[in-house]
Design an enzyme around this catalytic site. Structure first.
Site, PDB file in Angstrom:
ATOM      1  N   GLU A 118       0.821  -1.441   0.026  1.00  0.00           N
ATOM      2  CA  GLU A 118      -0.095   0.079   0.118  1.00  0.00           C
ATOM      3  C   GLU A 118       0.783   1.356  -0.175  1.00  0.00           C
ATOM      4  O   GLU A 118       0.320   2.274  -0.609  1.00  0.00           O
ATOM      5  CB  GLU A 118      -1.039  -0.089   1.131  1.00  0.00           C
ATOM      6  CG  GLU A 118      -2.079  -1.028   1.154  1.00  0.00           C
ATOM      7  CD  GLU A 118      -1.603  -2.589   1.524  1.00  0.00           C
ATOM      8  OE1 GLU A 118      -0.620  -2.793   1.844  1.00  0.00           O
ATOM      9  OE2 GLU A 118      -2.628  -3.191   1.437  1.00  0.00           O
ATOM     10  N   PHE A 163     -11.506  -7.592  13.791  1.00  0.00           N
ATOM     11  CA  PHE A 163     -10.427  -8.237  12.858  1.00  0.00           C
ATOM     12  C   PHE A 163     -10.011  -6.869  11.837  1.00  0.00           C
ATOM     13  O   PHE A 163     -11.017  -6.527  11.191  1.00  0.00           O
ATOM     14  CB  PHE A 163     -10.920  -9.490  12.104  1.00  0.00           C
ATOM     15  CG  PHE A 163      -9.933  -9.801  11.246  1.00  0.00           C
ATOM     16  CD1 PHE A 163      -8.406 -10.343  11.462  1.00  0.00           C
ATOM     17  CD2 PHE A 163      -9.951  -9.947   9.899  1.00  0.00           C
ATOM     18  CE1 PHE A 163      -7.497 -10.816  10.617  1.00  0.00           C
ATOM     19  CE2 PHE A 163      -8.913 -10.180   8.855  1.00  0.00           C
ATOM     20  CZ  PHE A 163      -7.685 -10.485   9.260  1.00  0.00           C
ATOM     21  N   GLN A 164      -8.941  -6.718  11.790  1.00  0.00           N
ATOM     22  CA  GLN A 164      -8.246  -5.780  10.691  1.00  0.00           C
ATOM     23  C   GLN A 164      -8.925  -4.133  10.953  1.00  0.00           C
ATOM     24  O   GLN A 164      -9.049  -3.497  10.098  1.00  0.00           O
ATOM     25  CB  GLN A 164      -8.392  -6.018   9.197  1.00  0.00           C
ATOM     26  CG  GLN A 164      -7.417  -7.427   9.235  1.00  0.00           C
ATOM     27  CD  GLN A 164      -7.376  -7.438   7.397  1.00  0.00           C
ATOM     28  OE1 GLN A 164      -8.082  -7.246   6.722  1.00  0.00           O
ATOM     29  NE2 GLN A 164      -6.229  -7.799   7.231  1.00  0.00           N
ATOM     30  N   LYS A 207     -17.646  -0.978   5.720  1.00  0.00           N
ATOM     31  CA  LYS A 207     -18.139  -1.920   5.062  1.00  0.00           C
ATOM     32  C   LYS A 207     -19.701  -1.922   4.414  1.00  0.00           C
ATOM     33  O   LYS A 207     -20.063  -1.970   3.564  1.00  0.00           O
ATOM     34  CB  LYS A 207     -17.720  -3.352   5.288  1.00  0.00           C
ATOM     35  CG  LYS A 207     -17.642  -4.418   4.124  1.00  0.00           C
ATOM     36  CD  LYS A 207     -16.977  -5.518   4.444  1.00  0.00           C
ATOM     37  CE  LYS A 207     -16.963  -6.635   3.123  1.00  0.00           C
ATOM     38  NZ  LYS A 207     -16.491  -7.843   3.433  1.00  0.00           N
ATOM     39  N   MET A 220      24.471   8.967   1.824  1.00  0.00           N
ATOM     40  CA  MET A 220      24.184  10.146   2.456  1.00  0.00           C
ATOM     41  C   MET A 220      24.422  10.093   3.980  1.00  0.00           C
ATOM     42  O   MET A 220      25.153  11.102   4.661  1.00  0.00           O
ATOM     43  CB  MET A 220      22.880  10.766   2.445  1.00  0.00           C
ATOM     44  CG  MET A 220      22.632  12.201   2.753  1.00  0.00           C
ATOM     45  SD  MET A 220      23.554  13.098   1.942  1.00  0.00           S
ATOM     46  CE  MET A 220      22.747  13.985   0.437  1.00  0.00           C
TER      47      MET A 220
END
Ligand SMILES: Cc1ncc(C[n+]2csc(CCOP(=O)(O)OP(=O)(O)O)c2C)c(N)n1
Ligand SMILES: [Mg+2]
Lengths: 186, 584
Positions: free
Chosen positions: B52, B114-115, B164, B482
Site C-alpha cells: 500500500e 479483525f483488521q 463496509k 548520504m
C-alpha cells in the site's frame, strides 16, 4: 531603513501580523475558534497544539449553534508573538474551522470561568468560609454539617484568589470549567 | 437528478464524476464491495500495487506529473497503516491525493474487530483532512468534498474511511455539480497594496533574487509561464528549491540552479547577499535557510504563499502576500507594466556580473579519471543522452537524489518527482510507476540509490504486470551514501551501519522479475549501456556501480550560514563544529 525604502518588519498591510516586530517575550492570549461540530474536530485542534508544541492553558468547548452544528472553542494559550501568530494561522488551516478570533488583540473582551469548590471543616473555619464566599459572591450549592460546595464565577484570577483563601479553611476539591470569552460591545 | 445506488457503486461513480481515470490500490476484506464494482466497469483503470505504500507514492507520482489529483484505494487495518508514510510524504510536499480506505462495519467499530484500526485517528496528523463516513447518504457528497479539499488552496492528501456496511447500503447519489459549495475556499487573490509595495521594491532593487518553490508548480502551468515572463522581463536571477525545479527552465539565462544544503554556490551566495528576496511558493525550509539568524541578513523579504501559516513561520516577511502564485504573479506583472516596467538596470547589471563571477567557481566540478564511474559522471551522461527526450524523472532519497537535482536540467514543470519534505527512501519506484501510468509513451527514469531502491522493489512486479517501461537507474555505491557522508563529516568517520551488505545481484533480480537488467562498472561503457537501457521496450534495472566514497558538494552543514558552504574534500577538514552535529 534599507535602500529599498521599506522598513524591515513593517508589515503594515498584513492581516497576519498586526504588530510591527516580534519579541521574545511570552504573552497570554485568548482565542475563540468557531468550528463545525463534527466528529474529531476537537482532536484536530488539540492535536495541532500537542504536535507543534504549543501550550494550552485552558480550553472549553460546546455547541453554540445547534441548528448550524457550530461549536465555539475558547483556548487560552501562552507564547511569543510569533508563536501566537503561527497558532492562529495553523488553526485557520484546519478545514472545519470557520473563524479564529484573538480576543486579546481584537479589542476589549470579557472572560468568565465557573468553578466548584468543596470545603470541609467545622466551627470557626466553616463560618469564615461562608463569610468569604459572600464577599466573592459565591453560592452554596451543596452542604452537609461538615462541608460546603461553593459555586463561583469570575475571571480565572478571581477564582484563583478564592481558592487560595479556601485552602487553609479546608479546601479538598476543585472543578473548573476553563475560560469562556466574548468581545465587548458590538 | 439523483439515483439510488450502493455505497460501493457511489465510490466508482464519484471517481468517474471527478474525472479519475486510474486508481492505485490493493484489495482486502473491508473494500471487497468496491473491488466488486471496479470489476464491473471499464472507465477507471485499477493498478494493483504490491504494497500500500507503493499505491500512495504511485498516486503521488501520478499527481505530480499531471497536476491532477492522484487516487489510492486500500483496505482497513494494515492496508491503512501502510498508507501512512505516503500520506505524510504528500502532506509535506503539498501533493493532492485522495486515499480511500476500507473500514470494519460501523456496528463493529471500537470492538477491536479483525483488521480494525483507528484510521482517521492515525491519519489525522498526516492528512490535510480526513473523514469517516458513517451513512451512505453522506458518501457521495463527502467524496466530492474530499477532492475539493485535496486540490484547493495548498494541495494535500486527504483520506476517506469507508466502513463496509456503508459500502453495501443504498442511498441516493449526489453528482458533483449538485454538491453544496464547501466553506473551504482559501484566498486566491493577493492584497493589491502589498503587491504594489513589492513592485516598488522590484523597481528599486539593486541585488534582487527570485527564490521559488513547489508552490509555483502546484499553482499550475500558467503560473510557471507568468514566472518566466516576470524573470525574463526583469532579468533578475532565479533559484529554486528541490521541489520547484522545472518551474523556470534550467536552460534559462537567469537560472542559478537549485539552492540549499546541496545547492549551487552561486544560488546560495545570491541568497545570502541579495537586497531583495522574492519568495514565490517556497517555505523557508531548514534545508534552505541553514542558520536562521545568519540567513540573508541584508535583504528585504517578500513572501508569496497561498498558506498563511507559511508566512512568518520561520523567516519574517517584510512584504507578505497571501494568495495563489498564478494570480499574484499576474497582478505583479500588471502593476509593474502599468508603472513603466522599471528596474534599476545599472545595479542589476552589476549584480548579474557578480553572479557570473560566482558561477566561475564551478561548484559542481568533478574529475572523472580512472576506471571507476563517478556518480556525477553517470548523471552527466544520463542528462546528455536524455535531455531532449520527453522525459520524467523520479528519485529515491540520498546522495543520488541531490546529484540528480544538480546535474539534470528541467525545462518544464511536473517533470521532476522527488520526496522533498519527508525524504522518503522507497518513494522513487512507485512514483515512477504513477508517472508512467499517466504518460505511457514518455521516458520515465527513477534515479535511485541501491539502499532506497530495495525499500519498495516489490513494485517492479507492478511495472511488469502493467507493462510500464520504467527505467530504474541505480547509482550503486554499496553504501547508505548520504548517511556515510554525514558520519564522515560529523561523526569522526565512524561508519556505523551505513553500508549495504548482501546486496542482491540486480541483473539477476531483473531477470527474476522478467525485465531487463544491465550492469555497468566502466566509464568507457557507460554511454552504450545507457543507450541500451533507453532502447529497451520495457522496464529496466540498471545497476551502475559507482565510486563508493564520493561526497556530495557543495554542502551547507546543518546550522551554518549560506556563505559557509563546503565546496569539496579539501574544505571539509574540521569545518563542522560539534554544535552542527545536533541538527538533522
Ligand atoms: C525511510 C527512510 N529511512 C531512513 C532514511 C535516512 N537516510 C537518508 S539517505 C539514506 C541513505 C540512502 O542510501 P541510498 O539509497 O543507497 O542512496 P545514496 O545516498 O547512497 O545515494 C538514509 C538511510 C530515510 N531518508 N528514509
Ligand atoms: Mg547508496
Amino acid at each position: 531603513m534599507s535602500a529599498l525604502q521599506i522598513k524591515k518588519g513593517s508589515n503594515k498591510h498584513s492581516a497576519y501580523n498586526l504588530r510591527p516586530n516580534f519579541s521574545d517575550v511570552s504573552e497570554k492570549h485568548t482565542l475563540a475558534v468557531l468550528v463545525d461540530n463534527e466528529a474529531g474536530v476537537l482532536a484536530r485542534v488539540i492535536g495541532l497544539f500537542s504536535g507543534r508544541g504549543y501550550n494550552i492553558d485552558s480550553l472549553t468547548v460546546a455547541e453554540v449553534d445547534h441548528a448550524g452544528h457550530r461549536s465555539r472553542i475558547t483556548i487560552v494559550t501562552t507564547g511569543t508573538p510569533q508563536v501566537i501568530e503561527q497558532i492562529k494561522a495553523q488553526l485557520g488551516r484546519i478545514v472545519p474551522v470557520h473563524e479564529v478570533h484573538d480576543l486579546t488583540v481584537e479589542g476589549a473582551s470579557v472572560e468568565r470561568e465557573l468553578a466548584l469548590l468543596k470545603v470541609e471543616g467545622e466551627g470557626d473555619k466553616r463560618v469564615e468560609a461562608l463569610r468569604l464566599a459572600d464577599i466573592f459572591r459565591a453560592n452554596v450549592v451543596d452542604s452537609t454539617l461538615t462541608s460546603f460546595v461553593f459555586e463561583i464565577t469570575g475571571t480565572p484570577g478571581k477564582i484563583d484568589a478564592f481558592a487560595d483563601l479556601m485552602r487553609p479553611l479546608g479546601l479538598t476539591e476543585v472543578a473548573r470549567t476553563g475560560v469562556a470569552a466574548l468581545s465587548r460591545g458590538l | 437528478m439523483t439515483r439510488q445506488m450502493t455505497g460501493a457503486k457511489m465510490v466508482v461513480q464519484a471517481l468517474r464524476d471527478q474525472g479519475v481515470d486510474v486508481v492505485f490500490g490493493y484489495p482486502g476484506g473491508a473494500v471487497l464491495p468496491i473491488y466488486d464494482e471496479i470489476f464491473q466497469q471499464n472507465d477507471i483503470k485499477h493498478v494493483l500495487v504490491r504494497h500500500e505504500q507503493g499505491a500512495v507514492h504511485a498516486a503521488e507520482g501520478y499527481a505530480r506529473s499531471t497536476g491532477k489529483v492522484g487516487v489510492a484505494l486500500v483496505t482497513s487495518g494494515p492496508g491503512a497503516t501502510n498508507a501512512v508514510t505516503g500520506l505524510t510524504d504528500a502532506l509535506m510536499d503539498s501533493i493532492p491525493i485522495v486515499v480511500l480506505s476500507g473500514q470494519v462495519p460501523t456496528f463493529m467499530i471500537g470492538n477491536d474487530a479483525f483488521q480494525e484500526a483507528d484510521t482517521v485517528g492515525i491519519t489525522r496528523p498526516c492528512t490535510k483532512h480526513n473523514w469517516l463516513v458513517k451513512e451512505t447518504e453522506n458518501l457521495s457528497a463527502t467524496l466530492h468534498e474530499a477532492f475539493h479539499v485535496a486540490s484547493t488552496g495548498r494541495p494535500g492528501p486527504v483520506l476517506v474511511d469507508l466502513p463496509k456496511d456503508v459500502q453495501f447500503a443504498s442511498a441516493s447519489y449526489t453528482p458533483k455539480r449538485e454538491v453544496t459549495v464547501s466553506h473551504y475556499q482559501p484566498q486566491i487573490k493577493g492584497d493589491m497594496e502589498e503587491i504594489t509595495e513589492l513592485v516598488a521594491a522590484i523597481e528599486k532593487a539593486k541585488r534582487p533574487v527570485f527564490y521559488t518553490g513547489g508552490g509555483v508548480i502546484n499553482s499550475g502551468k500558467a503560473a510557471c509561464q507568468l514566472l518566466r515572463e516576470l524573470v525574463d522581463a526583469t532579468g533578475f536571477p532565479i533559484t529554486s528549491t528541490l521541489m520547484g525545479l522545472g518551474a523556470y527552465p534550467a536552460s534559462g539565462e537567469n537560472w542559478l540552479g537549485m539552492l540549499g544544503m546541496h545547492g549551487l554556490y552561486e544560488a546560495n551566495m545570491a541568497m545570502h547577499d541579495c537586497d531583495l528576496m522574492i519568495n514565490i511558493g517556497a517555505r523557508f525550509d531548514d534545508r534552505i535557510t541553514g542558520l536562521v539568524s545568519a540567513f540573508s541578513p541584508k535583504s528585504i523579504k517578500a513572501h508569496i504563499d497561498i498558506d498563511p501559516s507559511s508566512i512568518n513561520k520561520v523567516i519574517k516577511a517584510d512584504i507578505p502576500i497571501v494568495g495563489d502564485v498564478g494570480h499574484v504573479l499576474e497582478d505583479i506583472l500588471k502593476v509593474w507594466k502599468a508603472r513603466g516596467r522599471k528596474t534599476d538596470k545599472a545595479s542589476v547589471a552589476k549584480w548579474q556580473a557578480q553572479v557570473s563571477d560566482w558561477r566561475k567557481v564551478d561548484c559542481l566540478a568533478f574529475k572523472q579519471d580512472g576506471k571507476v564511474i563517478k556518480p556525477q559522471y553517470a548523471l552527466e551522461r544520463l542528462e546528455a543522452l536524455t535531455k531532449d527526450m520527453d522525459r520524467y524523472v523520479c528519485t529515491e532519497v540520498g546522495q543520488h537524489q541531490m546529484w540528480a537535482a544538480q546535474f539534470l536540467g528541467f525545462e518544464d514543470p511536473n517533470r521532476w518527482m522527488t520526496s522533498g519534505g519527508l525524504g522518503t527512501m522507497g518513494y522513487g519506484i512507485p512514483a515512477s510507476i504513477g508517472a508512467q501510468m499517466a504518460h505511457p509513451d514518455s521516458l520515465v527514469i527513477n534515479v535511485a540509490g541501491e539502499a532506497s531502491w530495495l525499500m519498495n522493489m516489490q513494485e517492479m512486479g507492478t511495472a511488469m504486470q502493467f507493462r510500464l517501461p520504467v527505467k530504474q537507474f541505480i547509482l550503486n555505491n554499496e553504501r547508505l551514501g548520504m548517511v556515510r557522508q554525514w558520519q564522515e563529516l560529523l561523526h569522526g568517520e565512524r561508519y556505523s551501519h551505513s553500508w549495504s551488505e548482501s546486496l542482491p545481484d540486480f541483473v539477476k533480480l531483473a531477470e527474476a522479475f522478467g525485465c531487463k537488467g544491465i550492469r555497468c562498472d566502466n566509464p568507457d561503457d557507460l554511454d552504450e549501456a545507457i543507450k541500451e537501457m533507453l532502447a529497451y521496450d520495457g522496464p529496466v534495472i540498471f545497476d551502475c556501480l559507482v565510486e563508493k566514497h564520493e561526497n556530495c558538494f557543495p554542502m551547507i552543514p546543518s546550522g551554518a550560514a549560506h556563505n559557509k558552504m563546503l565546496m569539496g574534500e579539501a574544505s571539509t577538514k574540521g569545518a563542522i563544529k560539534a554544535g552542527g552535529a545536533v541538527m538533522v
